[in-house]
Scaffold this active site. Structure first.
Site, short mmCIF file in Angstrom:
data_model
loop_
_atom_site.label_atom_id
_atom_site.label_comp_id
_atom_site.label_asym_id
_atom_site.label_seq_id
_atom_site.Cartn_x
_atom_site.Cartn_y
_atom_site.Cartn_z
N SER A 159 -0.18 14.56 -1.45
CA SER A 159 0.43 14.10 -2.68
C SER A 159 0.97 15.26 -3.51
O SER A 159 0.38 16.35 -3.54
CB SER A 159 -0.60 13.32 -3.51
OG SER A 159 -0.09 12.99 -4.78
N TYR A 211 6.71 12.07 -5.97
CA TYR A 211 7.10 11.08 -6.96
C TYR A 211 8.41 11.54 -7.59
O TYR A 211 8.80 12.71 -7.47
CB TYR A 211 6.03 10.95 -8.05
CG TYR A 211 4.75 10.31 -7.59
CD1 TYR A 211 4.67 8.95 -7.36
CD2 TYR A 211 3.61 11.09 -7.39
CE1 TYR A 211 3.49 8.36 -6.95
CE2 TYR A 211 2.42 10.51 -6.97
CZ TYR A 211 2.37 9.14 -6.75
OH TYR A 211 1.21 8.57 -6.33
N THR A 256 7.61 8.32 -2.79
CA THR A 256 6.94 7.12 -3.29
C THR A 256 7.77 6.52 -4.42
O THR A 256 7.99 7.18 -5.44
CB THR A 256 5.53 7.45 -3.79
OG1 THR A 256 4.75 7.94 -2.69
CG2 THR A 256 4.85 6.21 -4.36
N LYS A 301 8.21 5.22 0.63
CA LYS A 301 6.91 4.55 0.52
C LYS A 301 6.91 3.57 -0.66
O LYS A 301 7.46 3.87 -1.72
CB LYS A 301 5.80 5.59 0.33
CG LYS A 301 4.40 5.03 0.18
CD LYS A 301 3.39 6.18 0.10
CE LYS A 301 1.96 5.66 -0.03
NZ LYS A 301 1.68 5.09 -1.36
N HIS A 344 0.57 0.49 -3.07
CA HIS A 344 -0.15 1.56 -3.77
C HIS A 344 -1.65 1.25 -3.84
O HIS A 344 -2.32 1.52 -4.83
CB HIS A 344 0.42 1.76 -5.18
CG HIS A 344 0.50 3.19 -5.60
ND1 HIS A 344 1.67 3.79 -5.98
CD2 HIS A 344 -0.43 4.16 -5.67
CE1 HIS A 344 1.45 5.06 -6.30
NE2 HIS A 344 0.17 5.30 -6.12
N GLY A 370 -5.92 -1.48 2.67
CA GLY A 370 -7.04 -2.31 3.12
C GLY A 370 -7.59 -1.98 4.48
O GLY A 370 -8.47 -2.70 4.98
N GLY A 420 -6.34 5.60 2.83
CA GLY A 420 -6.54 6.29 1.57
C GLY A 420 -8.00 6.29 1.15
O GLY A 420 -8.71 7.26 1.36
#
Length: 393
Positions: free
Chosen positions: A108, A130, A156, A256, A280, A313, A334
């Site tokens: 990130s 970002y 993202t 993303k 996210h 998930g 994540g």
């Protein structure tokens, strides 16, 4: 450390909760508003069932694939997450664990460790950005990542975290000064091992983000960077196409945050070589469907044009199998690796990857497949009401 092996991601989560201060753990599990999306991300997988075989099963199985130009040993990569103050080594420990298992690291731009350090620890590093700052700043940040050795860029585009959570938002300080440390002493006393590992490393948790500056200036705090993001005008698809050109037409470029078919097509038109189907981690607009639900329609629309990655998930190797059956080239994790990092540092992250690998291999065996490339929707029993589609012309 030896003797701290765990056999499931659920156990890693339990250990992380036991080890981390309440506010730190709360930041790892948080979703937005009522948490409908957060819940759907995991519960949707339960609706998918397997159709296994019992004979003529493959005695040897290949789990390897290629994603964004990198050969990886399993179709599981590290998804970029912000400041990883759950362990002193943070993203470097994660990168080393991923490298030891032969897979890729997503870093990130809001990470706690620099792209230079992380790319040195894992030569399959993708840098995530970002939309923070003007075009000149964005181009310079991408160039910095390229010089550091990043093999691909992940942009993202899903826009924001929700401010309100029905169960309360996690308490995250602006910076760790003396006043803040005194305030958090009660939490630290209840979880002494977490604080001691930082003291042994010779520093306190740092909430600055070193990948934002491009001019040698001091790095901002996480919330400072977050504020810059929120006050930067949202990009247009023309902006995305521009950044793709700046990054280089011969280098992998992933968009993303895709959950709609029309957005997936626009990403392809903007020059993406990969897209990441993602909401996210349930931290964006609540009531967005789980990525596994929207994955089939997106794969049908653009799967021949770009590589499709999915996150959200994934807790078991069987979840990986289900995503691959529905057309994902790979999945990204994540929270699962963050719990492993909190539970046992670098070895904990490797432990999580091993768990997913084992479950993936078991899934291939049961389905009678010799390779992850052979998985298809026919290997699943899919309820008629399972999938969701938006943006279909």
């Amino acid at each position: 450390m030896a003797g701290q092996w765990f056999e499931s991601v659920a156990e890693a989560q339990r250990r992380a909760k036991k080890r981390l201060p309440k506010s730190v753990y709360g930041a790892l599990v948080a979703g937005s508003e009522a948490g409908y999306t957060l819940d759907d991300n995991t519960s949707a997988f339960r609706e998918l069932q397997f159709a296994p075989h019992v004979a003529d099963l493959a005695p040897e199985r290949s789990l390897s694939t290629t994603i964004m130009g990198q050969d990886i040993s399993i179709p599981v990569m590290i998804s970029p997450t912000g400041v990883q103050a759950v362990n002193p080594e943070g993203e470097v420990a994660v990168a080393r664990a991923a490298a030891s298992r032969g897979t890729a690291m997503g870093l990130s731009s809001f990470a706690s460790r620099s792209v230079e350090d992380v790319a040195a620890a894992n030569d399959k590093t993708f840098f995530q950005m970002y939309w923070v700052g003007d075009r000149e700043t964005l181009a310079a940040r991408a160039e910095r990542a390229k010089r550091a050795g990043a093999k691909g860029l992940i942009v993202t585009l899903d826009w924001s975290f929700s401010h309100g959570r029905d169960w309360g938002s996690p308490s995250i300080p602006e910076k760790m000064d003396l006043k803040t440390m005194i305030k958090y002493i009660p939490e630290g006393i209840t979880r002494p091992r977490w604080g001691l590992q930082f003291l042994k490393a010779g520093f306190i948790p740092d909430l600055t983000v070193p990948n934002i500056p491009v001019d040698g200036s001091a790095p901002p705090t996480f919330f400072g960077a977050y504020g810059q993001w929120m006050f930067t005008p949202p990009p247009t698809w023309a902006d995305v196409a521009w950044l793709r050109e700046q990054w280089g037409s011969d280098l992998p470029f992933c968009v993303k945050g895709i959950t709609r078919v029309d957005d997936a097509k626009r990403a392809v038109d903007a020059g993406a070589t990969a897209i990441q189907v993602s909401n996210h981690g349930g931290n964006n607009l609540d009531s967005t469907p789980a990525p596994i639900r929207v994955l089939p329609g997106i794969v049908e629309a653009v799967g021949r044009d770009v590589e499709v990655i999915m996150d959200g998930g994934v807790r078991r190797g069987s979840d990986v199998v289900k995503a691959l059956c529905l057309g994902a080239k790979a999945v990204a994790i994540g929270r699962a690796y963050l719990w492993g990092l909190a539970a046992n540092g670098e070895e904990g992250v490797g432990n999580v990857l091993d768990i997913l690998k084992g479950g993936l291999d078991s899934g291939l065996l049961g389905l009678g497949k010799s390779s992850v490339q052979e998985l298809s929707p026919e290997d699943l029993l899919i309820p008629s009401t399972f999938t969701r589609q938006a943006g279909v012309a």
